[in-house]
Design a protein around this motif. Structure first.
Motif, PDB file in Angstrom:
ATOM      1  N   ASN A   1      42.378  36.151  51.707  1.00 50.68           N
ATOM      2  CA  ASN A   1      43.267  37.213  52.150  1.00 50.68           C
ATOM      3  C   ASN A   1      43.249  38.300  51.082  1.00 50.68           C
ATOM      4  OD1 ASN A   1      45.355  38.978  52.768  1.00 50.68           O
ATOM      5  ND2 ASN A   1      46.684  37.363  53.579  1.00 50.68           N
ATOM      6  N   PRO A   2      42.320  39.254  51.181  1.00 52.30           N
ATOM      7  CA  PRO A   2      42.246  40.319  50.186  1.00 52.30           C
ATOM      8  C   PRO A   2      43.523  41.132  50.040  1.00 52.30           C
ATOM      9  CG  PRO A   2      40.211  40.226  51.410  1.00 52.30           C
ATOM     10  CD  PRO A   2      41.192  39.311  52.111  1.00 52.30           C
ATOM     11  N   ARG A   3      44.288  41.250  51.110  1.00 54.67           N
ATOM     12  CA  ARG A   3      45.549  41.985  50.993  1.00 54.67           C
ATOM     13  C   ARG A   3      46.440  41.332  49.933  1.00 54.67           C
ATOM     14  NH1 ARG A   3      50.022  43.418  55.675  1.00 54.67           N
ATOM     15  NH2 ARG A   3      51.609  44.148  54.210  1.00 54.67           N
ATOM     16  N   VAL A   4      46.562  40.025  49.975  1.00 51.68           N
ATOM     17  CA  VAL A   4      47.366  39.302  48.987  1.00 51.68           C
ATOM     18  C   VAL A   4      46.721  39.405  47.607  1.00 51.68           C
ATOM     19  CG1 VAL A   4      48.153  37.007  48.269  1.00 51.68           C
ATOM     20  CG2 VAL A   4      48.482  37.768  50.634  1.00 51.68           C
ATOM     21  N   HIS A   5      45.408  39.262  47.550  1.00 48.02           N
ATOM     22  CA  HIS A   5      44.705  39.387  46.262  1.00 48.02           C
ATOM     23  C   HIS A   5      45.041  40.713  45.592  1.00 48.02           C
ATOM     24  CE1 HIS A   5      41.547  39.726  43.262  1.00 48.02           C
ATOM     25  NE2 HIS A   5      41.168  40.844  43.852  1.00 48.02           N
ATOM     26  N   PHE A   6      44.890  41.812  46.317  1.00 55.62           N
ATOM     27  CA  PHE A   6      45.122  43.128  45.730  1.00 55.62           C
ATOM     28  C   PHE A   6      46.604  43.353  45.415  1.00 55.62           C
ATOM     29  CE2 PHE A   6      41.023  44.084  47.929  1.00 55.62           C
ATOM     30  CZ  PHE A   6      40.287  44.254  46.766  1.00 55.62           C
ATOM     31  N   GLN A   7      47.493  42.814  46.252  1.00 56.18           N
ATOM     32  CA  GLN A   7      48.929  42.907  46.004  1.00 56.18           C
ATOM     33  C   GLN A   7      49.271  42.239  44.671  1.00 56.18           C
ATOM     34  OE1 GLN A   7      51.238  41.346  49.285  1.00 56.18           O
ATOM     35  NE2 GLN A   7      52.929  40.781  47.964  1.00 56.18           N
ATOM     36  N   HIS A   8      48.764  41.034  44.455  1.00 51.75           N
ATOM     37  CA  HIS A   8      49.032  40.316  43.212  1.00 51.75           C
ATOM     38  C   HIS A   8      48.371  41.005  42.022  1.00 51.75           C
ATOM     39  CE1 HIS A   8      50.452  36.179  44.785  1.00 51.75           C
ATOM     40  NE2 HIS A   8      50.692  37.114  45.695  1.00 51.75           N
ATOM     41  N   LEU A   9      47.133  41.431  42.210  1.00 53.34           N
ATOM     42  CA  LEU A   9      46.401  42.094  41.129  1.00 53.34           C
ATOM     43  C   LEU A   9      47.126  43.359  40.675  1.00 53.34           C
ATOM     44  CD1 LEU A   9      43.752  42.030  39.473  1.00 53.34           C
ATOM     45  CD2 LEU A   9      42.730  43.420  41.275  1.00 53.34           C
ATOM     46  N   ALA A  10      47.548  44.172  41.618  1.00 49.95           N
ATOM     47  CA  ALA A  10      48.216  45.429  41.280  1.00 49.95           C
ATOM     48  C   ALA A  10      49.514  45.183  40.523  1.00 49.95           C
ATOM     49  CB  ALA A  10      48.497  46.228  42.552  1.00 49.95           C
ATOM     50  N   ASP A  11      50.241  44.162  40.903  1.00 46.64           N
ATOM     51  CA  ASP A  11      51.531  43.896  40.286  1.00 46.64           C
ATOM     52  C   ASP A  11      51.418  43.207  38.930  1.00 46.64           C
ATOM     53  OD1 ASP A  11      54.395  44.006  40.422  1.00 46.64           O
ATOM     54  OD2 ASP A  11      54.372  41.839  40.791  1.00 46.64           O
ATOM     55  N   ARG A  12      50.256  42.654  38.631  1.00 41.08           N
ATOM     56  CA  ARG A  12      50.099  41.865  37.401  1.00 41.08           C
ATOM     57  C   ARG A  12      49.008  42.392  36.484  1.00 41.08           C
ATOM     58  NH1 ARG A  12      50.470  36.464  41.068  1.00 41.08           N
ATOM     59  NH2 ARG A  12      52.712  36.537  41.365  1.00 41.08           N
ATOM     60  N   MET A  13      48.652  43.636  36.661  1.00 41.05           N
ATOM     61  CA  MET A  13      47.543  44.228  35.910  1.00 41.05           C
ATOM     62  C   MET A  13      47.864  44.318  34.415  1.00 41.05           C
ATOM     63  SD  MET A  13      44.481  45.322  36.240  1.00 41.05           S
ATOM     64  CE  MET A  13      44.354  45.495  38.011  1.00 41.05           C
ATOM     65  N   ASN A  14      46.847  44.039  33.624  1.00 39.23           N
ATOM     66  CA  ASN A  14      46.933  44.147  32.168  1.00 39.23           C
ATOM     67  C   ASN A  14      46.063  45.292  31.684  1.00 39.23           C
ATOM     68  OD1 ASN A  14      48.553  41.792  31.899  1.00 39.23           O
ATOM     69  ND2 ASN A  14      46.731  40.537  32.149  1.00 39.23           N
ATOM     70  N   GLU A  15      46.147  45.587  30.397  1.00 37.24           N
ATOM     71  CA  GLU A  15      45.259  46.555  29.759  1.00 37.24           C
ATOM     72  C   GLU A  15      43.846  45.970  29.726  1.00 37.24           C
ATOM     73  OE1 GLU A  15      45.983  49.557  29.077  1.00 37.24           O
ATOM     74  OE2 GLU A  15      48.148  49.473  29.189  1.00 37.24           O
ATOM     75  N   PRO A  16      42.828  46.751  29.604  1.00 39.62           N
ATOM     76  CA  PRO A  16      42.795  48.181  29.309  1.00 39.62           C
ATOM     77  C   PRO A  16      42.920  49.029  30.578  1.00 39.62           C
ATOM     78  CG  PRO A  16      40.552  47.354  29.334  1.00 39.62           C
ATOM     79  CD  PRO A  16      41.474  46.171  29.591  1.00 39.62           C
ATOM     80  N   ARG A  17      43.305  50.274  30.398  1.00 37.56           N
ATOM     81  CA  ARG A  17      43.460  51.247  31.475  1.00 37.56           C
ATOM     82  C   ARG A  17      44.317  50.680  32.598  1.00 37.56           C
ATOM     83  NH1 ARG A  17      38.746  50.226  30.891  1.00 37.56           N
ATOM     84  NH2 ARG A  17      38.228  49.925  33.070  1.00 37.56           N
TER      85      ARG A  17
END
Length: 162
Positions: A81-97
């Motif tokens: 479920n890429p929607r869930v993948h991207f939802q989690h990724l966006a909310d838990r993003m770390n550095e760099p950038r």
């Protein structure tokens, strides 16, 4: 081709890494590995690019390819479920950038919603989902010149507009 193509770049996430991630994603897609191919496009979007790299003239940021992969994955091919993948990724993003990569993840989340509206979000992950206008504004602020237009262009054949 295998994952060693990406690890051969070491810590570098430059234009060479970007092109390798795109190439490997294409390779995986051709072999029926939709989930892994999508993750390669995700990795390409995480590359450290300034926007003036020659590779971007021939291979712009892969928003259109991401949407195409999501929309054209055959029903019998695993993509999760890429929607869930991207939802989690966006909310838990770390550095760099962090901010650039975070808003690219939200941009892909919106593409997943457009390509496959039947994919649910994660109801247990409490996060405020941004609007497409907010995503566009943040991409304009943290992304490359012309990135918002590339992202919006990926919605061209979708009933969900950015």
């Amino acid at each position: 081709m295998d994952a060693g193509a990406l690890t051969a770049h070491g810590e570098a996430r430059d234009a060479g890494f970007y092109l390798t991630a795109l190439t490997y994603g294409h390779y995986l897609w051709q072999r029926g590995f939709a989930a892994r191919a999508t993750l390669c496009l995700d990795r390409a979007l995480g590359a450290d690019l300034r926007g003036d790299e020659p590779v971007l003239r021939d291979w712009p940021l892969p928003y259109a390819a991401m949407r195409w992969f999501l929309a054209h994955t055959p029903p019998d091919v695993f993509i999760g479920n890429p929607r869930v993948h991207f939802q989690h990724l966006a909310d838990r993003m770390n550095e760099p950038r962090r901010e650039q990569r975070r808003w690219r993840a939200w941009a892909c989340w919106a593409l997943a919603r457009a390509a496959r509206p039947e994919w649910p979000g994660d109801p247990r992950h409490r996060v405020v989902e941004p609007t497409v206008d907010e995503i566009a504004a943040r991409l304009a602020r943290h992304g490359l010149a012309g990135e918002v237009a590339l992202w919006r262009g990926a919605f061209a054949s979708s009933p969900y507009k950015a």
